[in-house]
Design a protein around this motif. Structure first.
Motif, mmCIF file in Angstrom:
data_model
loop_
_atom_site.group_PDB
_atom_site.id
_atom_site.type_symbol
_atom_site.label_atom_id
_atom_site.label_comp_id
_atom_site.label_asym_id
_atom_site.label_seq_id
_atom_site.Cartn_x
_atom_site.Cartn_y
_atom_site.Cartn_z
ATOM 1 N N GLY A 7 0.869 -1.174 0.000
ATOM 2 C CA GLY A 7 0.000 0.000 0.000
ATOM 3 C C GLY A 7 0.900 1.217 0.000
ATOM 4 O O GLY A 7 1.955 1.200 0.627
ATOM 5 N N GLY A 8 0.517 2.251 -0.719
ATOM 6 C CA GLY A 8 1.420 3.391 -0.772
ATOM 7 C C GLY A 8 0.783 4.667 -1.241
ATOM 8 O O GLY A 8 -0.399 4.716 -1.568
ATOM 9 N N GLY A 9 1.613 5.689 -1.250
ATOM 10 C CA GLY A 9 1.173 7.001 -1.729
ATOM 11 C C GLY A 9 0.847 7.951 -0.600
ATOM 12 O O GLY A 9 1.258 9.099 -0.605
ATOM 13 N N THR A 10 0.088 7.476 0.389
ATOM 14 C CA THR A 10 -0.286 8.310 1.535
ATOM 15 C C THR A 10 -0.231 7.476 2.810
ATOM 16 O O THR A 10 -0.310 6.243 2.777
ATOM 17 C CB THR A 10 -1.720 8.861 1.396
ATOM 18 O OG1 THR A 10 -2.662 7.780 1.525
ATOM 19 C CG2 THR A 10 -1.928 9.541 0.050
ATOM 20 N N GLY A 11 -0.126 8.165 3.930
ATOM 21 C CA GLY A 11 -0.135 7.477 5.213
ATOM 22 C C GLY A 11 -1.412 6.692 5.442
ATOM 23 O O GLY A 11 -1.419 5.688 6.148
ATOM 24 N N GLY A 12 -2.517 7.153 4.823
ATOM 25 C CA GLY A 12 -3.793 6.471 4.972
ATOM 26 C C GLY A 12 -3.782 5.052 4.445
ATOM 27 O O GLY A 12 -4.586 4.215 4.866
ATOM 28 N N HIS A 13 -2.876 4.757 3.502
ATOM 29 C CA HIS A 13 -2.715 3.387 3.000
ATOM 30 C C HIS A 13 -1.659 2.613 3.777
ATOM 31 O O HIS A 13 -1.727 1.395 3.880
ATOM 32 C CB HIS A 13 -2.306 3.406 1.520
ATOM 33 C CG HIS A 13 -3.324 3.984 0.598
ATOM 34 N ND1 HIS A 13 -4.664 3.685 0.686
ATOM 35 C CD2 HIS A 13 -3.196 4.853 -0.442
ATOM 36 C CE1 HIS A 13 -5.323 4.353 -0.271
ATOM 37 N NE2 HIS A 13 -4.457 5.064 -0.954
ATOM 38 N N ILE A 14 -0.686 3.326 4.317
ATOM 39 C CA ILE A 14 0.473 2.675 4.935
ATOM 40 C C ILE A 14 0.214 2.280 6.394
ATOM 41 O O ILE A 14 0.472 1.142 6.798
ATOM 42 C CB ILE A 14 1.704 3.596 4.869
ATOM 43 C CG1 ILE A 14 2.011 3.948 3.410
ATOM 44 C CG2 ILE A 14 2.910 2.941 5.521
ATOM 45 C CD1 ILE A 14 2.882 5.171 3.246
ATOM 46 N N TYR A 15 -0.295 3.213 7.191
ATOM 47 C CA TYR A 15 -0.439 2.957 8.622
ATOM 48 C C TYR A 15 -1.406 1.813 8.953
ATOM 49 O O TYR A 15 -1.154 1.057 9.905
ATOM 50 C CB TYR A 15 -0.827 4.238 9.353
ATOM 51 C CG TYR A 15 0.296 5.254 9.352
ATOM 52 C CD1 TYR A 15 1.522 4.961 9.959
ATOM 53 C CD2 TYR A 15 0.163 6.479 8.732
ATOM 54 C CE1 TYR A 15 2.567 5.872 9.948
ATOM 55 C CE2 TYR A 15 1.210 7.402 8.708
ATOM 56 C CZ TYR A 15 2.405 7.093 9.318
ATOM 57 O OH TYR A 15 3.440 7.981 9.302
ATOM 58 N N PRO A 16 -2.507 1.630 8.211
ATOM 59 C CA PRO A 16 -3.347 0.461 8.490
ATOM 60 C C PRO A 16 -2.604 -0.861 8.273
ATOM 61 O O PRO A 16 -2.793 -1.817 9.024
ATOM 62 C CB PRO A 16 -4.505 0.609 7.496
ATOM 63 C CG PRO A 16 -4.579 2.072 7.229
ATOM 64 C CD PRO A 16 -3.150 2.531 7.231
#
Length: 369
Positions: A7-16
């Motif tokens: 997941g990438g691009g923004t923290g919203g994809h990474i932190y989960p």
């Protein structure tokens, strides 16, 4: 369990994805992880800092208009799928989990072609392009908002919440407002426009400052590192002093601990912010960003408003007066604040990580059957 996360691009994809890894480790301490991200995404900095194995691909998004760049995008995608197949073959995962972003599209698609169990997680109320593309071939789909279920195949989709919520919900905060020269026995409002700050929110704060100075509650404003000096300069140029009950900061690096001591928050309506707010039961005033795909922040916010779990101010309506009115309606009205906190707690899913872990288990078991 051997797991590839992507997941990438923004923290919203990474932190989960990172929060999910923590949950899996609790259930299965011997689990091994490989995170596959993009070369240019923020995940290339965030993930290695956790100590998790990291591999990267070169990908980019599609342009919305006709563009030769889209030809390059397709070529990069096909190359990334080929590279992903090699990565998957070498790592031999039991499951591949995608949390959104173009890089997840290549990785999860490759796994689907190799007949490996795949699970995708949608954090927003409006499904992203990547997850829509992957949905047909996915083994299981987890969503954070009930309204998102209708955007995916009914037999595959389950409401699980956002794993970030579970991560935050279990934090034992020792934070004290006294570290900022404030008091722990007063109601405190946190105004936070995201890690980079939000100009529209900062502008409204400047307009509202003279009134905030007179209130009995405390106000902590996080401007964003690059916007801090500008906010102070504007206040100074307008001759506006900041009273003892107000603090202006460029950034907060221990946000979950601070949130746990916050009585109300003004925030954007991104998936991570909402997961944290609902996990902790914080009354909120949401200002959805206008600059997001599919206007998903407005729809994220509306899902809370429908349950009486938040107030919303459209960015086009945001100014000092509307901000003060909304804040006062919560912090000068104990009953209203308590009612909203109760509703927020009902909306929150503090065991979201456990739910997503169980969904992954189901995907793996179905493949074995």
């Amino acid at each position: 369990m051997r797991v590839i996360l992507s997941g990438g691009g923004t923290g919203g994809h990474i932190y989960p994805a990172l929060a999910l890894a923590e949950v899996i480790k609790q259930y299965e301490p011997d689990s091994e992880f490989l995170y596959v991200g993009s070369e240019r995404g923020v995940e290339s900095n965030i993930v290695p800092a956790t100590g998790m194995a990291f591999d990267k691909l070169s990908v980019q998004g599609f342009k919305r208009s006709l563009s030769l760049d889209n030809v390059k995008t397709v070529n990069l995608f096909l190359r990334a799928v080929k590279q992903s197949k090699k990565i998957i073959k070498d790592f031999k995962p039991d499951v591949v989990v995608g949390t959104g972003g173009y890089v997840a599209g290549a990785v999860v698609y490759a796994a689907q072609r190799m007949h490996i169990p795949t699970v995708i997680h949608e954090q927003n109320s409006v499904a992203g392009v990547t997850n829509k593309f992957l949905a047909r071939g996915a083994s299981k789909i987890g969503v954070a908002f009930d309204v998102a279920k209708q955007q995916f195949p009914a037999g595959k989709v389950t409401l699980v919440g956002n794993p970030r919520a579970q991560q935050v919900a279990h934090i034992v905060s020792t934070f004290s407002w006294q570290t900022l020269g404030l008091r722990d026995d007063k109601s405190t409002l946190l105004i936070f426009g995201g890690s980079q700050g939000a100009p529209a929110i900062n502008s409204a704060v400047i307009e509202a400052m003279n009134t905030f100075n007179l209130r009995n509650y405390q106000v902590v404003v996080v401007t964003g590192p690059k916007r801090y000096d500008n906010v102070l300069s504007q206040l100074n140029s307008q001759g506006i002093a900041v009273a003892d009950n107000v603090r202006i900061l460029p950034y907060i690096d221990n946000m979950p601990e601070v949130l746990a001591k916050t009585n109300a928050i003004v925030s954007r309506a991104g998936a991570t912010s909402i997961a944290e707010i609902t996990a902790l039961g914080i009354p909120s005033i949401l200002v959805p960003s206008l600059h997001v795909t599919g206007n998903h922040q407005t729809k994220n916010a509306q899902s809370l408003v429908d349950d009486g779990a938040a107030l919303v101010i459209a960015e086009t309506d945001l100014n000092g007066e509307t901000l003060i009115t909304a804040v006062d309606s919560l912090l000068l009205n104990d009953k209203a604040s308590e009612n909203m906190a109760a509703q927020v707690a009902k909306v929150g899913i503090p065991d979201a990580g456990d739910r997503l872990y169980n969904l992954i288990q189901d995907a793996i078991l179905e493949k074995k059957d």
